[in-house]
Design a protein around this motif. Structure first.
Motif: not given
Lengths: 290, 185
Positions: A256-268
């Motif tokens: 879920f932290t990966q999805l949070m990061g993605l939504a915050f604009g971080y790169s995959p």
């Protein structure tokens, strides 16, 4: 906000992406994680099923280390580490004889009243979903996700005291805050087979297979987890499960932290999404999230 | 009142109640534990039957049962129990007793894996998953088990044999109280 951090063994090896993404989103939300100095393994299933006193003592040593750091609140992203640490804290608080014995073995006092939070719980109760939603710059529009909590985030409820033991909703609400859609499904808090992954893989194929099948039937495009063991079983064993059940799932299993990061604009890349065996990239591409 | 069929019957129930802080007289055999159990379909004795066997004092049956090694510790039973009897703790207690008495487990590999893991905690304070899996495969002579998967995980960077250990190993080893952790019998 400052909080002690207990990553656990998996986050240094198979689940490094969970550690990477956790540190990233915490920094983004202004949470300062102070890793417990010289933390030890929680002993997981191995300790509590063969040596109860050892299991409690392993947790007690970590609690004592927290005391040395003058910290009274700790979070662990790993559901097993969280569960073991919280169970140890609970038992030591409620059993004076056990506490005396553990302190004698450890040769150090064990602090009382340490607040042990799972990472999900910390985000939901200490940061708040509204604040998390305010930080979203790239909403996860159109993603249909199955929030999978597994066993130990909410159970046993008298110790975890967080969310509903069998029908939890906190991760669903969080994912909705990120702009995604979540599915209603039956296996949110069923077991994936956990520690049987090496010794009795048939049980993992059976239980993990039921979880994947339930997610598929509910129309999910991916599963979202908060536990390295759940991730490992559902992702790395997915090929074997598919062969076993004769069904192709192709369901990415993301933290879920990966999805949070993605939504915050971080790169995959910085979120370690490439490290997952079942690639989430085709899905992310169709949703315009790359 | 505990059922007293023989000397052993009450003592087992009393030992379990003492060690696990439970009151088995509160069990009214509703079977919600067995209904919730994740692996009940594989067990020889379901959680409800385990409670009954404790009350009847059947140590031998319990210590030799397959159910002990099939409990996955998901805690569905205790959360569904109307009397909140901590069944996972009871199963842990029975497992520990069986292990200490050297009773041959029905699922030897589960014990081998757990013992190897504790051995790693004893040595280094932490566990490297990759090393543990390799040790397990060597010990159980399944040299090619998961070799293909292992390669895939290696490529993905999911295999890290160099997880740094803890510095305070002496203090950590004290927690094992001189027991030969991870050394199989």
């Amino acid at each position: 906000m400052e909080v002690a951090y207990y990553p656990g063994c998996s986050l240094h090896s198979a689940a490094r992406e969970y550690d990477m993404s956790t540190r990233l989103v915490c920094r983004h939300l202004g949470i300062s994680l102070k890793e417990i100095k010289d933390w030890n393994c929680c002993g997981a299933t191995a300790a509590h099923s063969l040596d109860h006193l050892l299991a409690v003592s392993l947790g007690a040593r970590n609690l004592a280390l927290l005391d040395g750091m003058k910290m009274t609140r700790v979070t662990s992203p790993c559901a097993n580490c969280y569960s073991r640490l919280k169970a140890a804290a609970h038992e030591l608080q409620h059993d004076e004889i056990l506490k005396t014995e553990v302190e004698r073995i450890l040769e150090a006092p064990v602090p009382c009243g340490v607040e042990v939070l799972s990472l999900l719980e910390m985000f939901v109760t200490q940061v708040g979903i509204d604040t998390i939603a305010e930080n979203v710059s790239k909403p996860l529009k159109g993603m249909k996700l199955a929030a999978y909590y597994g066993c130990l985030l909410t159970r046993p409820s008298r110790i975890s005291g967080f969310d509903d033991p069998e029908q939890p909703v906190s991760m669903d609400r969080l994912l909705e805050g990120l702009g995604a859609e979540t599915v209603d499904w039956s296996h949110k808090a069923e077991c994936c087979g956990a520690g049987f992954t090496a010794a009795e893989v048939g049980i993992v194929l059976d239980l993990g297979g039921q979880v994947l099948e339930a997610a598929r039937q509910a129309g999910a495009e991916a599963l979202v987890v908060a536990c390295p063991m759940c991730q490992l079983n559902l992702d790395t064993r997915q090929g074997a499960i598919e062969a076993n059940r004769g069904t192709r799932y192709d369901l990415p299993v993301m933290y879920f932290t990966q999805l949070m990061g993605l939504a915050f604009g971080y790169s995959p890349r910085v979120l370690g999404l490439k490290r997952l065996l079942t690639s989430p990239f085709p899905l992310l591409k169709t949703k315009g999230l790359l | 009142m505990p059922i007293r069929i023989g000397e052993s019957s009450s003592s087992l129930q009393e030992r379990v109640e003492e060690a696990c802080s439970v009151d088995l007289s509160q069990c009214y055999e509703c079977g919600k534990c067995s209904g919730g159990c994740s692996t009940t379909h594989l067990m020889d004795y379901t959680p409800r039957k385990i409670i009954q066997l404790i009350k009847l004092g059947y140590c031998d049956i319990l210590y030799n049962s397959d159910a002990l090694w099939l409990c996955v510790g998901c805690h569905l039973c205790v959360d569904r129990c109307p009397a909140q009897i901590d069944i996972p703790r009871i199963v842990d207690y029975l497992r520990e007793q069986a292990y200490q008495q050297g009773i041959k487990p029905t699922r030897e590999q589960v014990v081998t894996f757990n013992a190897l893991m504790l051995g790693s905690v004893f040595k280094r304070g932490r566990v490297s998953e990759a090393t543990l899996m390799l040790q397990f495969n060597l010990r159980t002579r399944r040299y090619f088990k998961d070799a293909q998967l292992g390669t895939k995980m290696l490529v993905k960077g999911k295999v890290n044999p160099f997880v740094p250990g803890v510095k305070g190993t002496r203090e950590l080893r004290r927690l094992f109280r001189g027991k030969p952790a991870g050394k199989e019998r």
